[in-house]
Design an enzyme around this catalytic site. Structure first.
Site: not given
Length: 323
Positions: A114, A250, A280
């Site tokens: 990520c 993020h 996500n």
């Protein structure tokens, strides 16, 4: 004179297949309300059968080139941040390079889960500042739907697929925080925490594997580490929170996003949030959020933007830039 890596183009791409939370109610002991309350996610996009990470990345790349008014021949390099490449090798970046018809320059992948896009920006910035390249496209692209355990309701409802691309170009600056472009970078990792977020398989273990996550522990590390790395990036550039126009984090979980903003002392009105629509998307989440922020007319030339992310590794970091 100081060389800065300035943003000249941005774009993103989402697969056509939209999956609302209610879809998971058919196969899991979960609900739309349960997913929303714990993550802020309402829907996500999944790649179609046969649609690969490099496909998503190429579409995002074309959007960014269009935004910048450039052609593939204008690029010196492509960096793709991904944990879900099409193949073990060659890199997804070289596949994008070929599909764009780019016959010069370089292309490579970078893997920091990520945090991948932040790491990608850090590397592209260094290549430009060093004079190695003048114009680099950084892409975050993922097909996390390929590595999810559909029986694990704690993880499979959280992730989506997509891609975002950003073009950095060498620009002359005065060496002050008033320059446009990347002003500072701060990146970290700590492999002691690998078991908090990982895939339990891979090439050298001769298994495909699925994503595994210790959610509570990841949350505990995330808020503290994200706020700390963002603060460090600001200190490196001599920028205070009062000078920040936007946080583009993020998009992992709305609770992590709000917790980090609170710890930094910045209101949610200054945070670009897309997690409700995208879920996500790992390395793709920041460039997609940047693209949405610009498209909606929120992020404007001259705005000071702080991006921060944390992912498996654990790996985390922040990039501060003036748009």
């Amino acid at each position: 004179m100081t060389i800065r890596a300035k943003v000249t183009g941005i774009g993103h791409y989402l697969p056509e297949h939209v999956v609302p939370n209610a879809e998971f109610e058919k196969t899991l002991d979960t609900s739309d309300e349960w997913i929303r309350s714990r993550s802020g996610i309402e829907r996500r996009h999944f790649a179609a059968e046969g649609e690969t990470t490099s496909d998503l990345a190429t579409n995002a790349a074309m959007a960014a080139l269009g935004d910048a008014g450039l052609t593939p021949a204008d690029l010196d390099g492509i960096v793709v941040a991904t944990s879900t490449p099409d193949l073990t090798f060659p890199s997804a970046a070289t596949m994008v390079q070929a599909r764009l018809g780019m016959e010069r320059g370089f292309a490579f992948d970078i893997q920091a889960v990520c945090a991948g896009f932040v790491y990608g920006l850090a590397n592209a910035n260094a290549l430009i500042v060093s004079g190695t390249a003048k114009r680099i496209m950084v892409i975050g692209a993922e097909t996390f739907s390929r590595i999810l355990d559909w029986n694990d309701r704690s993880t499979c409802v959280l992730f989506g697929d997509g891609a975002g691309a950003l073009i950095l170009e060498a620009s002359e600056g005065d060496g002050t925080k008033e320059d446009r472009g990347v002003l500072s970078v701060d990146i970290h990792s700590d492999g002691r925490f690998r078991d908090l977020l990982y895939v339990d398989g891979g090439v050298s273990t001769n298994s495909i594997g699925h994503l595994r996550m210790e959610g509570k522990e990841v949350f505990r590390h995330a808020v503290a580490k994200l706020a700390a790395t963002a603060t460090t990036a600001m200190e490196k550039a001599g920028v205070t929170t009062d000078e920040i126009d936007w946080i583009v984090p993020h998009q992992a979980n709305i609770r992590i996003i709000t917790g980090t903003a609170k710890k930094l002392g910045l209101p949610m009105e200054q945070v670009i949030v897309t997690v409700q629509d995208h879920g996500n998307t790992s390395a793709a989440s920041i460039p997609m959020a940047l693209s949405v922020g610009k498209a909606e007319g929120r992020i404007k030339p001259g705005d000071v933007v702080i991006t921060e992310a944390i992912g498996g590794g654990l790996a985390w970091g922040a990039v501060l830039l003036r748009w």
